[in-house]
Design a protein around this motif. Structure first.
Motif, PDB file in Angstrom:
ATOM      1  N   ALA A 165       0.847  -1.200   0.000  1.00 39.51           N
ATOM      2  CA  ALA A 165       0.000   0.000   0.000  1.00 39.51           C
ATOM      3  C   ALA A 165       0.876   1.240   0.000  1.00 39.51           C
ATOM      4  O   ALA A 165       0.631   2.197  -0.751  1.00 39.51           O
ATOM      5  CB  ALA A 165      -0.915   0.001   1.227  1.00 39.51           C
ATOM      6  N   ILE A 166       1.908   1.217   0.836  1.00 45.81           N
ATOM      7  CA  ILE A 166       2.791   2.390   0.896  1.00 45.81           C
ATOM      8  C   ILE A 166       3.571   2.544  -0.394  1.00 45.81           C
ATOM      9  O   ILE A 166       3.690   3.654  -0.934  1.00 45.81           O
ATOM     10  CB  ILE A 166       3.732   2.259   2.101  1.00 45.81           C
ATOM     11  N   MET A 192       3.612   5.806  -2.867  1.00 46.34           N
ATOM     12  CA  MET A 192       4.864   6.469  -3.230  1.00 46.34           C
ATOM     13  C   MET A 192       5.079   6.413  -4.743  1.00 46.34           C
ATOM     14  O   MET A 192       5.573   7.368  -5.343  1.00 46.34           O
ATOM     15  CB  MET A 192       6.051   5.799  -2.533  1.00 46.34           C
ATOM     16  N   LEU A 218       3.054   9.028  -6.444  1.00 44.11           N
ATOM     17  CA  LEU A 218       3.703  10.329  -6.255  1.00 44.11           C
ATOM     18  C   LEU A 218       4.885  10.463  -7.209  1.00 44.11           C
ATOM     19  O   LEU A 218       5.075  11.492  -7.861  1.00 44.11           O
ATOM     20  CB  LEU A 218       4.170  10.460  -4.801  1.00 44.11           C
ATOM     21  N   LEU A 239       4.717  23.748  -7.555  1.00 45.23           N
ATOM     22  CA  LEU A 239       5.121  22.721  -6.586  1.00 45.23           C
ATOM     23  C   LEU A 239       6.372  23.160  -5.825  1.00 45.23           C
ATOM     24  O   LEU A 239       6.497  22.882  -4.632  1.00 45.23           O
ATOM     25  CB  LEU A 239       5.367  21.386  -7.298  1.00 45.23           C
ATOM     26  N   LEU A 244      -6.029   1.357   0.848  1.00 47.03           N
ATOM     27  CA  LEU A 244      -4.649   1.835   0.775  1.00 47.03           C
ATOM     28  C   LEU A 244      -4.299   2.714   1.976  1.00 47.03           C
ATOM     29  O   LEU A 244      -3.233   2.569   2.574  1.00 47.03           O
ATOM     30  CB  LEU A 244      -4.422   2.603  -0.529  1.00 47.03           C
ATOM     31  N   MET A 289      -4.179   0.432   5.201  1.00 50.52           N
ATOM     32  CA  MET A 289      -3.004  -0.434   5.237  1.00 50.52           C
ATOM     33  C   MET A 289      -1.725   0.390   5.417  1.00 50.52           C
ATOM     34  O   MET A 289      -0.808  -0.044   6.122  1.00 50.52           O
ATOM     35  CB  MET A 289      -2.895  -1.277   3.958  1.00 50.52           C
ATOM     36  N   SER A 290      -1.663   1.572   4.808  1.00 46.01           N
ATOM     37  CA  SER A 290      -0.482   2.417   5.014  1.00 46.01           C
ATOM     38  C   SER A 290      -0.355   2.784   6.481  1.00 46.01           C
ATOM     39  O   SER A 290       0.734   2.703   7.068  1.00 46.01           O
ATOM     40  CB  SER A 290      -0.578   3.712   4.202  1.00 46.01           C
ATOM     41  N   TYR A 304       0.742  -0.242   8.511  1.00 43.62           N
ATOM     42  CA  TYR A 304       2.157  -0.586   8.314  1.00 43.62           C
ATOM     43  C   TYR A 304       3.053   0.442   9.003  1.00 43.62           C
ATOM     44  O   TYR A 304       4.012   0.096   9.671  1.00 43.62           O
ATOM     45  CB  TYR A 304       2.490  -0.651   6.817  1.00 43.62           C
ATOM     46  N   LEU A 305       2.675   1.707   8.857  1.00 45.53           N
ATOM     47  CA  LEU A 305       3.542   2.747   9.428  1.00 45.53           C
ATOM     48  C   LEU A 305       3.541   2.717  10.954  1.00 45.53           C
ATOM     49  O   LEU A 305       4.568   2.944  11.584  1.00 45.53           O
ATOM     50  CB  LEU A 305       3.096   4.130   8.943  1.00 45.53           C
ATOM     51  N   VAL A 356       8.730   8.175   5.223  1.00 44.73           N
ATOM     52  CA  VAL A 356       7.504   7.949   4.464  1.00 44.73           C
ATOM     53  C   VAL A 356       6.408   8.930   4.875  1.00 44.73           C
ATOM     54  O   VAL A 356       5.644   9.398   4.047  1.00 44.73           O
ATOM     55  CB  VAL A 356       7.040   6.489   4.638  1.00 44.73           C
ATOM     56  N   ALA A 405       6.588  12.136   3.122  1.00 47.32           N
ATOM     57  CA  ALA A 405       6.286  11.915   1.702  1.00 47.32           C
ATOM     58  C   ALA A 405       4.778  11.830   1.493  1.00 47.32           C
ATOM     59  O   ALA A 405       4.231  12.382   0.540  1.00 47.32           O
ATOM     60  CB  ALA A 405       6.974  10.655   1.208  1.00 47.32           C
ATOM     61  N   LEU A 406       4.085  11.160   2.420  1.00 47.56           N
ATOM     62  CA  LEU A 406       2.620  11.101   2.335  1.00 47.56           C
ATOM     63  C   LEU A 406       2.033  12.497   2.484  1.00 47.56           C
ATOM     64  O   LEU A 406       1.039  12.840   1.852  1.00 47.56           O
ATOM     65  CB  LEU A 406       2.060  10.197   3.435  1.00 47.56           C
ATOM     66  N   GLU A 407       2.675  13.307   3.350  1.00 48.63           N
ATOM     67  CA  GLU A 407       2.180  14.675   3.517  1.00 48.63           C
ATOM     68  C   GLU A 407       2.334  15.471   2.223  1.00 48.63           C
ATOM     69  O   GLU A 407       1.501  16.313   1.908  1.00 48.63           O
ATOM     70  CB  GLU A 407       2.900  15.370   4.676  1.00 48.63           C
ATOM     71  N   ILE A 408       3.404  15.202   1.474  1.00 44.70           N
ATOM     72  CA  ILE A 408       3.559  15.865   0.170  1.00 44.70           C
ATOM     73  C   ILE A 408       2.388  15.489  -0.730  1.00 44.70           C
ATOM     74  O   ILE A 408       1.786  16.325  -1.391  1.00 44.70           O
ATOM     75  CB  ILE A 408       4.886  15.463  -0.506  1.00 44.70           C
ATOM     76  N   LEU A 409       2.056  14.187  -0.712  1.00 37.39           N
ATOM     77  CA  LEU A 409       0.935  13.706  -1.519  1.00 37.39           C
ATOM     78  C   LEU A 409      -0.335  14.480  -1.159  1.00 37.39           C
ATOM     79  O   LEU A 409      -1.149  14.791  -2.021  1.00 37.39           O
ATOM     80  CB  LEU A 409       0.744  12.215  -1.266  1.00 37.39           C
ATOM     81  N   GLY A 417      -0.331  17.535   0.048  1.00 30.06           N
ATOM     82  CA  GLY A 417      -0.172  18.961  -0.196  1.00 30.06           C
ATOM     83  C   GLY A 417      -0.188  19.344  -1.660  1.00 30.06           C
ATOM     84  O   GLY A 417      -0.199  20.522  -1.985  1.00 30.06           O
ATOM     85  N   VAL A 418      -0.190  18.351  -2.561  1.00 30.98           N
ATOM     86  CA  VAL A 418      -0.227  18.666  -3.992  1.00 30.98           C
ATOM     87  C   VAL A 418      -1.559  19.322  -4.318  1.00 30.98           C
ATOM     88  O   VAL A 418      -2.606  18.802  -3.943  1.00 30.98           O
ATOM     89  CB  VAL A 418      -0.038  17.387  -4.830  1.00 30.98           C
ATOM     90  N   VAL A 461      -6.387   8.532  -4.762  1.00 34.01           N
ATOM     91  CA  VAL A 461      -4.981   8.721  -4.385  1.00 34.01           C
ATOM     92  C   VAL A 461      -4.825   9.987  -3.557  1.00 34.01           C
ATOM     93  O   VAL A 461      -4.101  10.011  -2.560  1.00 34.01           O
ATOM     94  CB  VAL A 461      -4.098   8.774  -5.646  1.00 34.01           C
ATOM     95  N   ILE A 511      -5.789   9.271   0.037  1.00 37.82           N
ATOM     96  CA  ILE A 511      -5.023   8.278   0.825  1.00 37.82           C
ATOM     97  C   ILE A 511      -4.384   8.888   2.080  1.00 37.82           C
ATOM     98  O   ILE A 511      -4.594   8.377   3.182  1.00 37.82           O
ATOM     99  CB  ILE A 511      -3.940   7.592  -0.042  1.00 37.82           C
TER     100      ILE A 511
END
Lengths: 425, 461
Positions: free
Chosen positions: A43-44, A48, A51, A404, B249, B252-253, B256-257, B269, B272-276, B278-279, B322, B325
């Motif tokens: 999932a992670i 990623m 992204l 961005l 997703l 499960m993320s 896992y985290l 990670v 990185a999810l925070e970037i996702l 912030g887009v 996405v 997520i």
């Protein structure tokens, strides 16, 4: 964990049949454990990967957007007989003045001279504006012979990229072999405004609009948000009124952004009908959207200031207002700032409410002030994404890269502030 | 331009009052031979500054709304205005053109009627600018004087200033209520106007959506305003397709985290999810339209769906999923972390594997929080605009095939309000009715979710 069961089984009477079933079951359980873990990992990895694909697509497309196809044309402005004086060129209508004195014709003449009739037709019809801009920046060009890099037409540009018609590809090949056509880094992309031709567009207009809009948002949302957070956290009595305030702030933070656009349209444009698509109205609309975010993060920051600070100040005779403004607020400020930056980053990327208040207009000059028509970066991206011309795809991706980068910068600053000022009392 | 000048003027007046009062208060200190005065000089200064700033700012706020109308009226009363066309778009355009030139925003006018109006506009601007500045000065000086005369050694300036500060704090927190009220009033008002033209029954239960902005506004075809296809499209894209992606997703993320990942991996990670998250949504929308939608169409065509369109509900839904997520994962993260460690340790001590503990202990215990998070995620997805505007189409379609094009409430709001339609037309007003429905639905989802989160948090604390 489950191993504990195994030794006891071994010490007492060994019962092979049961042991086998047990082992099988254990194996199954471990397999399922492993599967579950892999599921989490995948999932992670999937998130990623999306992204990465997103950033990769934008970069690959966007790199081309920072370049443009340019034709090399030497122009002898000293012989062209333009009578503009440096003083004239300081005036606001300098471009129109140069146009009236025949600059477009001059540019066309030298283009034919250098490239021949057929190729000169592929110089972008608005190319003389680039020359005019260069003259305005440096009037001494009028007395010199200079080699200009003029934007080529979209057809020729796509020919240079190996796309488009066979004819334009052949011409592009011929011209670049002669060293007259090349793909250069387009400095103007960061300093021009919107245009109809992808070879001629820039993002400075939208960027400036974004900055003005953000400034209005910050000036309105930050003080109001901080003061409201102070009131709710420090002074508000527990009653029905403050409950109502709390509920409405929490709900506003989750209301879809397009609803704020409808509010801006119905209220702000009704109050100020002449300011359609002005940064002032956009900023006011976004401020209403950002304010709840600041209040919520501000309250958390204020809550984190230990009560002993307040008690200490009260004990030496400070009034409740002094306690808050002299002691609590300075200590909570880094946390509030972090929340504010995050809220502003969200506002910077917001598009829908600004579409509602008319910021989707075609604006070919950068805005002069808070009341002149403007567009913002995300809206510019949206407008370009609707263009059919192939050249706009690259330009859109390039603008996305700039947006961005700004967001990354803001979020980086927020993380830096959070780490730097993170305190444990 | 003039509000800016007025604001600077107010700032200057306030500063002058501040300095004068401070100087005056220091003389008290000297006159009483270093004896006590009731408040520090700074508080005297702020008292006077507040007395100047508050009335002046109130006047500026009112003036900036009133003055443009006064200018318009005085221009319309001038003889040159008699040649204006009677009403409508053209009249406004001419007025705007003349106003822009008079303001200095534009260089020249193209319309002769407008040219005649430039001078009346200039005169009116000059007159009302002068009045505005004069009144600002008068109010500032007068109220400053009143306040200044009150200053005495025994004047309790601090108490007064603090009372004013408390009022300002209260007013700031009322902005939230005013905003909510503003949203409700503006939506309800326009919605009622819309329902005067099209009946609510036709709107809420009709199955054909195809407003015609060019049709006669007085006699709209009510059967064209059935919003069911929009509601269906919104639910299908936002609550079904997006959630099929986002819930597993995201969950499960989060699992896992929080449960498996090495702290160092987690520390990489999570940002990185925070970037996702912030887009900007316009970037997702572009990604959906440029990359995902053509890809899905090609795949669908290659496995034999000939009807696949390049603007599919699936593309919008997937990308929206996405986007959601990180939101689901951080909500799930919070509620799993809120489960007491004793419950987890107990399960592990009984010999359960980690995944069994997660599935049978942690998730059931965290379920209310997770459900609330999912509700907030749905509310965000159905209110999301740009992805669907760019990746879904404007064609209303009542279908369960994710490869077909579909439209949503937010897309139609944008479509109806960015055209050239006038505000008297049901097609334009329908956007407000749609917005009102969207507001009510998301409000309900948020309200219930926040309630559940609050109650759930309290049980373990």
């Amino acid at each position: 964990m489950s191993n504990a069961a195994v030794p006891t089984g071994e010490q007492s009477e060994p019962r092979p049949d049961r042991r086998e079933a047990f082992e099988a079951r254990l194996k199954k359980r471990y397999a399922s454990e492993k599967r579950f873990r892999l599921l989490g990992l995948s999932a992670i990895i999937f998130s990623m990967a999306v992204l990465a694909v997103l950033l990769f697509t934008m970069t690959v497309n966007g790199v081309g957007g920072f370049q443009r196809a340019e034709l090399t044309v030497p122009i002898a402005l000293s012989e062209a007989g333009l009578s503009a004086t440096p003083a004239d060129l300081q005036e606001s209508g300098a471009v129109q003045l140069l146009e009236a004195q025949g600059l477009p014709g001059v540019v066309e003449y030298y283009a034919i001279e250098a490239l021949g009739e057929e190729a000169a037709a592929e110089v972008s019809p608005q190319a003389w504006r680039d020359v005019a801009d260069a003259i305005i920046v440096d009037p001494s060009l009028l007395r010199r012979d200079t080699v200009f890099n003029l934007p080529a037409s979209s057809d020729l540009a796509s020919g240079l990229n190996g796309e488009g018609s066979a004819e334009s590809r052949a011409m592009a090949e011929q011209l670049s072999a002669d060293g007259q056509l090349s793909s250069n880094f387009d400095e103007g992309f960061l300093s021009r405004a919107d245009a109809t031709n992808p070879q001629q567009v820039g993002i400075w207009g939208a960027l400036k609009g974004s900055m003005l809009t953000m400034l209005v948002t910050l000036v309105l949302a930050f003080p109001i948000g901080v003061l409201a957070a102070l009131y709710l956290e420090e002074y508000a009595p527990k009653n029905r009124w403050t409950d109502l305030i709390e509920v409405s702030i929490n709900n506003l933070a989750a209301v879809p952004s397009i609803i704020f656009g409808l509010l801006g349209l119905a209220v702000f444009l009704w109050l100020f009908p002449n300011l359609r698509s002005a940064p002032l109205i956009g900023g006011m609309t976004l401020a209403l959207m950002t304010m709840p975010v600041i209040v919520i993060s501000g309250r958390n920051a204020i809550k984190a200031v230990p009560p002993s600070i307040r008690d200490g100040a009260l004990a030496v005779g400070a009034s409740p207002v002094q306690v808050v403004f002299h002691h609590v607020l300075p200590l909570a400020l880094p946390g509030i700032l972090t929340g504010t930056i995050i809220g502003m980053a969200r506002a910077l990327g917001e598009t829908a409410p600004l579409l509602m208040i008319g910021m989707r207009a075609f604006v070919a000059t950068p805005p002069d002030g808070f009341t002149s028509p403007a567009t913002v970066l995300p809206v510019q991206i949206f407008l370009w994404s609707d263009e059919i011309d192939r050249g706009f795809v690259e330009r859109t991706s390039a603008a996305i890269i700039v947006l961005l980068l700004f967001l990354l910068l803001m979020n980086g600053l927020a993380i830096y502030l959070r780490n730097k000022f993170e305190k444990s009392w | 331009m003039s509000p800016v000048i007025l604001l600077l003027l107010a700032l200057g007046l306030g500063l002058a009052g501040w300095l004068a009062a401070r100087a005056r208060a220091w003389t008290f200190k000297r006159d009483t031979n270093g004896g006590r005065i009731a408040a520090l000089p700074n508080y005297h200064a702020w008292y006077v500054a507040l007395w100047i700033a508050v009335p002046v700012l109130a006047f500026i706020a009112i003036w900036s709304v009133v003055a443009p109308n006064l200018v318009n009226q005085s221009v319309l009363a001038s003889p040159a205005a008699a040649e204006l066309p009677a009403f409508g778009f053209k009249r406004d355009a001419i007025l705007n053109e003349a106003r822009a030139v008079a303001n200095g925003d534009a260089q020249a006018v193209f319309n002769d009627t407008a040219r005649a109006l430039v001078d009346p506009f200039r005169d009116a601007f000059a007159r009302y600018n002068f009045i505005g500045i004069a009144v600002t000065l008068a109010i500032g000086l007068l109220s400053g004087m009143i306040a200044f005369l009150r200053l005495r050694p025994d004047f309790t300036a601090r108490t007064r200033v603090e009372r004013a500060v408390m009022t300002i704090l209260l007013l700031a927190s009322l902005v939230a209520i005013l905003t909510t009220l503003g949203i409700v009033v503006s939506l309800v008002f326009e919605t009622i106007r819309f329902f005067g033209m099209v009946s609510p029954i036709d709107f809420l239960f009709g199955t054909h959506w195809g407003p015609d902005p060019m049709a006669n506004p007085d006699n709209p075809d009510a059967s064209r305003y059935g919003a069911i296809p929009l509601f269906w499209g919104t639910i299908f894209i936002g609550a079904i397709i997006a959630m099929i992606v986002a819930i597993p997703l995201g969950l499960m993320s989060a699992i896992y985290l929080t449960q498996y990942a090495h702290p160092r991996i987690r520390s990489w990670v999570k940002p990185a999810l925070e970037i996702l998250a912030g887009v900007p949504t316009v970037v997702y929308g572009y990604f959906a339209a440029l990359t995902v939608a053509p890809f899905i169409r090609d795949v669908a065509l290659s496995i034999g769906f000939s009807s696949a369109s390049s603007e599919s509900a699936l593309a919008a839904g997937l990308v929206m999923g996405v986007m959601i997520i990180p939101f689901v994962s951080s909500m799930a993260d919070d509620s799993i972390a809120a489960v007491p460690a004793a419950m987890r340790d107990g399960s592990l001590a009984m010999g359960a594997t980690q995944s069994e503990t997660i599935k049978r202990v942690l998730i059931p215990a965290a379920l209310p929080g997770i459900v609330a998070g999912v509700m907030l995620a749905i509310s965000r997805a159905i209110g999301e605009t740009m992805i669907v505007v760019m990746a879904a189409s404007t064609a209303a379609n009542l279908s369960a095939n994710p490869l077909e094009s579909m439209t949503t409430v937010t897309v139609q709001i944008v479509a109806m309000l960015t055209g050239e339609g006038s505000f008297d037309h049901p097609a334009t007003l329908s956007a407000f009715a749609l917005g009102f429905v969207l507001f009510l639905v998301t409000l309900g989802l948020n309200f219930v979710a926040l309630r559940v989160v609050k109650r759930f948090r309290e049980t373990y604390e």
